[in-house]
Structure formats: C-alpha cells, structure tokens
Design a protein around this motif. Sequence first.
Motif, PDB file in Angstrom:
ATOM      1  N   UNK A   1      41.128 107.712  67.156  1.00 39.49           N
ATOM      2  CA  UNK A   1      41.107 106.251  66.977  1.00 39.49           C
ATOM      3  C   UNK A   1      42.532 105.696  66.904  1.00 39.49           C
ATOM      4  N   UNK A   2      43.426 106.435  66.244  1.00 41.31           N
ATOM      5  CA  UNK A   2      44.832 106.016  66.174  1.00 41.31           C
ATOM      6  C   UNK A   2      45.451 105.995  67.573  1.00 41.31           C
ATOM      7  N   UNK A   3      45.209 107.035  68.361  1.00 44.02           N
ATOM      8  CA  UNK A   3      45.740 107.072  69.719  1.00 44.02           C
ATOM      9  C   UNK A   3      45.226 105.897  70.548  1.00 44.02           C
ATOM     10  N   UNK A   4      43.990 105.507  70.314  1.00 43.70           N
ATOM     11  CA  UNK A   4      43.465 104.337  71.014  1.00 43.70           C
ATOM     12  C   UNK A   4      44.160 103.070  70.514  1.00 43.70           C
ATOM     13  N   UNK A   5      44.335 102.968  69.207  1.00 41.71           N
ATOM     14  CA  UNK A   5      44.964 101.793  68.601  1.00 41.71           C
ATOM     15  C   UNK A   5      46.371 101.566  69.150  1.00 41.71           C
TER      16      UNK A   5
END
Length: 136
Positions: free
Chosen positions: A18-22
């Motif tokens: 999710x962080x990589x997407x953010x």
Amino acid sequence: MNVGDAARRAGLPAKTIRYYEEIGLIAPQRAGNGYRDYSGDDVHRLAFLKRARNLGFSIDDCRQLMALYQDRSRASADVRQIASDHVTAIEEKIRELQSMRATLQKLVHACHGDARPDCPILEEMAGEATASGHMG
C-alpha cells in the motif's frame, strides 16, 4: 488478485504494498467494486522492488531502476551507474561502521567495568572524555 494474495506472492507485507502504491511505485488496476486488483505483472514489479530494497537501494533509486527496467530502450550504463553509486555509498558506510567499532573498542577497553561510577564510555558520549584526560 487482492492485496493479500499479491503480498503472499511477492513476499512483502500488505502495508508495504500500500505504501508503494501511495508513493507511486506501483499502480494496480481497480476492480468494479473499487478494490485494488493486482496483476501478475504487478506482483513481478513488487518482487523486483523487494529484491532492490533488500540490496539496500533507496526508494528514489528503486523508482529509477523500475523506470529503467520497464524501458526496453534503456542504456545499461544508466543502470550500472546507479548500482556503482550504491556500491560507493555502501563502502562509505562500511568505513563509518569500522570507525565506530574502533572507537567503541577503545572505550570498552578503557572502561574498568567494575562497581566504580567513573566510566569513560559515558564520559565520551557526554563530550567529557578529552577534557578529563581519559581518552584523547
């Protein structure tokens, strides 16, 4: 596939994904219900990022490496330069760690390690060692 399945396949925590997407490193499609829908290519990119991070590359380096990986007209010299710069940074970090180790070894050797309150280790950390003459 959902984030849990992608996490298992890529070997990363869902929170990391999710962080990589953010931060824009990956962009999974959205299913009709609005949920993330990770493809096999997304999982492959996630595994790529995991390996790059395990080698110590920064997020910015990973962003550049991912862009170069996806660019079939890339010059391998660009990739080599990023890796070479990273090796230089690792070598500097090794020198710093060796210096820290040497300093700590001297401090440990100078400390009696007994019941007395005087301690050259604490004095050094407080900036008092040179003034008191224990280390210098």
